[in-house]
Design an enzyme around this catalytic site. Structure first.
Site, short mmCIF file in Angstrom:
data_model
loop_
_atom_site.label_atom_id
_atom_site.label_comp_id
_atom_site.label_asym_id
_atom_site.label_seq_id
_atom_site.Cartn_x
_atom_site.Cartn_y
_atom_site.Cartn_z
N ASP A 149 0.83 -1.22 0.00
CA ASP A 149 0.00 0.00 0.00
C ASP A 149 0.86 1.27 0.00
OD1 ASP A 149 -2.38 1.40 0.09
OD2 ASP A 149 -3.20 0.28 1.77
N ASP A 204 -9.94 3.87 -3.37
CA ASP A 204 -10.70 2.69 -2.94
C ASP A 204 -12.10 2.64 -3.52
OD1 ASP A 204 -8.45 2.25 -1.50
OD2 ASP A 204 -9.43 2.13 0.45
#
Ligand code: GLA
Length: 401
Positions: A149, A204
């Site tokens: 990430d 997201d």
């Protein structure tokens, strides 16, 4: 002699350039990831139950291989002596290796999550400065997939950070699929082909069909805006290196038609198919969407060509994807709030894909038509296609010469 040196030079420089493991993810990766449903509420028994249900529900047979634990699997601190990451002893009292072994014993593969920054997005220890040590730790656990990430990375160069981790994985010696989760901010499609197997293209996802959910400092993106954000990226994808429009939200709250649309579009986009629902409780409809083998065959087609929008008429879009053996997938997508009529005369449409040099000419060669969701044969291209597509639904077809 000169020639030999020349070829030896070319060979060595290609080898030096080929930094990631070769041959991983030749088709888009498929699996399950804990984040979309469980966030950091994950534990040993959940993993075992998910592994079991991946087998019993037919997910494994349909091609879902990777079981990936996202953020929240670690303790808040590294081991004070070794500096290694520590699985949270409350959530994983038996450690991680036994779980990896359990998942492997089911014929599945196992993945973990970390972050290029100093901390993960949920505040657990990040990998910054520990790349080689963490890669060796993952190899010792025998994991097969790493999602990496991009939180807490102030001032870091993305290409360098991801390249360092990729080199660390290579040096650790275990082939691990490397999933870059950098949200598209630094255009990973332009530099990550030799760094990892997939890269996120957007922020997201959320389980909404259209629009965004605003959380103040960040927002989640609905399925249709994510589809729109893929425009122009298809030339960067192919076997071993995929655009990743984020994990699936099928079964997480949209209508059945919307879930079918979401799944169909991810198939058309040759996107990684990482289910994100609670597989233990999924409805029959969700299960039949996620395990539709004909839809999955379109996603997993060996050519690895990402589909594209061919036409957009009043919110009825036509998406096409060239497939092996000169087959084509054609998906009629109704984005409007009302049913829409398809009236498509195949013989009038010469569909070309100049990027990958493919042509569909139904005037010259008739194609047989297979309806992927109805699971039925639907005639051929000699006659125009006339049909109704309900609101927010699709009609996905496979055309065979
Ligand atoms: C980011 C990622 C998500 C998920 C969370 C975990 O938001 O984009 O997919 O991994 O972090 O904290």
């Amino acid at each position: 002699m000169k020639k030999i040196f020349f070829f030896a030079f070319i060979f060595c420089s290609t080898k030096m350039y080929a930094q990631k493991f070769e041959g991983l993810a030749l088709t888009p990766p498929m699996g399950w990831n804990s984040w979309n449903t469980f966030q950091t509420k994950i534990n040993d028994s959940l993993v075992r139950e998910i592994a079991d249900v991946m087998v019993s529900s037919g997910m494994k047979d349909a091609g879902y291989t990777y079981l990936v634990l996202d953020d929240g699997w670690m303790s808040r601190e590294r081991d004070s002596v070794t500096g290694n990451l520590v699985p949270d002893p409350k959530k994983f009292p038996n450690g991680m290796k036994v779980l990896v072994d359990y998942v492997h014993s089911k014929g599945l593969k196992f993945g973990l999550y970390n972050c290029a920054g100093t901390k993960t997005c949920a505040g657990y220890p990040g990998t910054r400065g520990y790349e080689y040590q963490d890669a060796r730790f993952y190899a010792s656990l025998e994991i097969d997939y790493l999602k990496f990430d991009w939180c807490n990375t102030d001032g870091i160069n993305a290409k360098e950070a991801y390249t360092t981790m990729s080199k660390a994985l290579k040096a650790a010696g275990r082939p691990i699929v490397f999933s870059l989760c950098e949200w598209g901010t630094n255009k990973p499609w332009e530099w990550a082909e030799n760094v990892g197997e997939l890269w996120r293209t957007t922020g997201d996802i959320s389980a909404v069909y259209d629009g965004y959910i605003d959380h103040g400092t960040w927002k989640q993106t609905g399925v249709m805006p994510i589809v729109d954000l893929q425009k122009g990226l298809r030339k960067y994808a192919g076997p071993g290196h995929w655009n990743d429009p984020d994990m699936l939200e099928v079964g997480n709250g949209m209508s059945v038609a919307e879930d079918r649309t979401h799944f169909s579009m991810w198939c058309m986009l040759a996107a990684p198919l990482m289910a994100g629902n609670d597989l233990r409780k999924m409805s029959k409809e969700t299960q039949s969407i996620l395990t539709n083998k004909e839809a999955i065959a379109i996603n997993q087609d060996k050519l690895g060509i990402e589909g594209f929008q061919y036409e957009d008429k009043d919110s009825l879009e036509v998406w096409v994807k060239p497939l092996e053996n000169d087959d084509w997938a054609v998906c009629f997508l109704n984005r409007s709030a009302k049913p829409m009529k398809i009236n498509h005369n195949w013989k009038d449409e010469l569909i070309t894909d100049p990027l990958f040099h493919k042509t569909m000419n139904a005037k010259e060669h008739p194609y047989k038509i297979r309806n992927v969701w109805a699971k039925s044969n639907a005639g051929d291209t000699q006659k125009p296609l006339v049909a109704i597509v309900p609101s927010h639904d699709v009609m996905m077809l496979r055309l065979t010469k």
